[in-house]
Design a protein around this motif. Sequence first.
Motif, short mmCIF file in Angstrom:
data_model
loop_
_atom_site.label_atom_id
_atom_site.label_comp_id
_atom_site.label_asym_id
_atom_site.label_seq_id
_atom_site.Cartn_x
_atom_site.Cartn_y
_atom_site.Cartn_z
N ALA A 98 0.84 -1.21 0.00
CA ALA A 98 0.00 0.00 0.00
C ALA A 98 0.87 1.25 0.00
O ALA A 98 0.62 2.21 -0.76
N HIS A 99 1.92 1.25 0.84
CA HIS A 99 2.79 2.43 0.91
C HIS A 99 3.57 2.60 -0.39
O HIS A 99 3.74 3.72 -0.88
N GLU A 100 4.02 1.50 -0.96
CA GLU A 100 4.78 1.58 -2.22
C GLU A 100 3.92 2.14 -3.36
O GLU A 100 4.39 2.88 -4.20
N MET A 101 2.64 1.74 -3.33
CA MET A 101 1.71 2.23 -4.38
C MET A 101 1.62 3.75 -4.33
O MET A 101 1.72 4.43 -5.35
N VAL A 102 1.41 4.26 -3.14
CA VAL A 102 1.25 5.71 -2.97
C VAL A 102 2.55 6.41 -3.36
O VAL A 102 2.54 7.46 -4.04
N GLU A 103 3.66 5.80 -2.98
CA GLU A 103 4.96 6.38 -3.28
C GLU A 103 5.19 6.42 -4.80
O GLU A 103 5.60 7.45 -5.35
N ARG A 104 4.92 5.33 -5.46
CA ARG A 104 5.14 5.26 -6.92
C ARG A 104 4.23 6.23 -7.65
O ARG A 104 4.58 6.78 -8.68
N ASN A 105 3.02 6.39 -7.12
CA ASN A 105 2.01 7.24 -7.77
C ASN A 105 2.16 8.71 -7.35
O ASN A 105 1.45 9.56 -7.84
N LYS A 106 3.10 8.95 -6.42
CA LYS A 106 3.29 10.29 -5.84
C LYS A 106 1.96 10.81 -5.29
O LYS A 106 1.49 11.91 -5.65
N GLY A 107 1.34 9.99 -4.46
CA GLY A 107 0.05 10.34 -3.88
C GLY A 107 -1.04 9.44 -4.44
O GLY A 107 -0.75 8.36 -4.98
#
Lengths: 183, 308
Positions: free
Chosen positions: A24-33
């Motif tokens: 979940a955290h990696e997703m947000v990080e990759r998507n820059k939000g």
Amino acid sequence: MAELREKAKLMNAQDLNRVIRRIAHEMVERNKGTDRMILVGIHRRGVYIARRLQKLVEDAEGVKVPCGELDITLYRDDLTTLSEQPIVHSTRMPEDICGKHIFLVDDVIFTGRTVRAALEALVDLGRPQSVQLAVIVDRGHRELPIHADICGRNVPTSKNEVIEVRVEELDGKDEVVICERDA
Amino acid sequence: MGWRHRSVIDLDGWTRDEFLFFLDQSRQMENVMDRPVKKVPALRGKMCVNLFFENSTRTRVSFELAEKMLSADVVNWSASGSSTAKGETMRDTAWTLESMGADIVVMRHGAVGAAQYLASKLKRGIVLNAGDGTHAHPTQALLDVYTAWKHYGDLEGRKIALIGDVLHSRVARSDVIAFRTMGCEVVLSGPPTLMPREVEDLGVAYEREPRDAVKGADMVYLLRIQRERQQEGLFPSVDEYHRWWGADEELMKRAKPGALAMHPGPINRGVEIASEVADGHQSVILEQVRSGVATRMALLYLCGGGAR
């Protein structure tokens, strides 16, 4: 058909939840939000994992990211070689996927054929800006040039083995096990 | 659950669970119809032959659309221009089709048992019956049940009144089997001259008066009267038929409030159904047409996939 024998436990409930939280955290990080992000779970277990990711992203970012479900049965390329007709499940997108950043979610990536079918199914629904893939386990043996962008754990396996990701919602418990087919 | 049917000639022997499974699969297929790209590759590489020995527009087009939405290759073969008109036997036609690589043959024929016969002659291909004489029209019954199921959910205990020419109707026969298996109460009504002699053998009630038949009905199903049969003297005149047996608003008022008005099409306005009912808020006739594509997609998919 050969019986499956449980060989070893790869993750218990705590391990699995930790992995999902990291994804979940990696997703947000990759998507820059979470801007224009849509989670799409591949039937069946991918759907439950995607829903958990939705909750975790909401907890972390305070934003409820749209979450859909995708059935790839009608896109399989092995329909006539199967002994039994696969059941078609529902495909639901929470909104138009055109121009969105899609995170496809599945439990295991193996040959890559499911993901190929999922990409084809997605394209029929619209033209996303980008599609990324998140899986709990990558067990190798790819037959197509497809890889996971976010992977919980790499587990080299033999072709005689099967990885089972079990989720509370469907299987009554959270765990990941490696099973072996009896000869 | 596994799918055990290959060729589908009639609905005898289908269990309630099989119907429920089929209805669920039809709903998934209807979702495909709502997508921007109304096409999935499930039957890519399969060849479907639509073999129509009797005239048909909606059933043939419905099958053709369903086949195309599943990406099958489609060949339409009509009897008038085919080698059968030159005297070829159906057995030879079957073998010709198979040699050409037909995987699925959809057949309509005026003779009872024609689809069964064709299925017995094909070594590999499967046959879907699109109507054989007065025997069966399984896909019409499937789309009828699907339409009702979408409105009511569980059909257990629901009542359907089938009104009209039951004697010549393959739709009525297949509907009786399908709705009874789903737990519905089925009542037939129509002129005694258009009723099978042993109507009770179908396991359903017969009410001569349509007004009695529709009492408490959740669905009022009007069967098509072929105008040419009127000349055979089975009822005095079209006008009289409409007065006695045709569905108008008065008749619909005697059914349950909100009861569905159903018809297999094409409709004879002013004969078995008045325009006020055909176009009224209770009419689901166009929904039935849409359901036809979804249910035929489900049938093609379920019968056309899996190892043979």
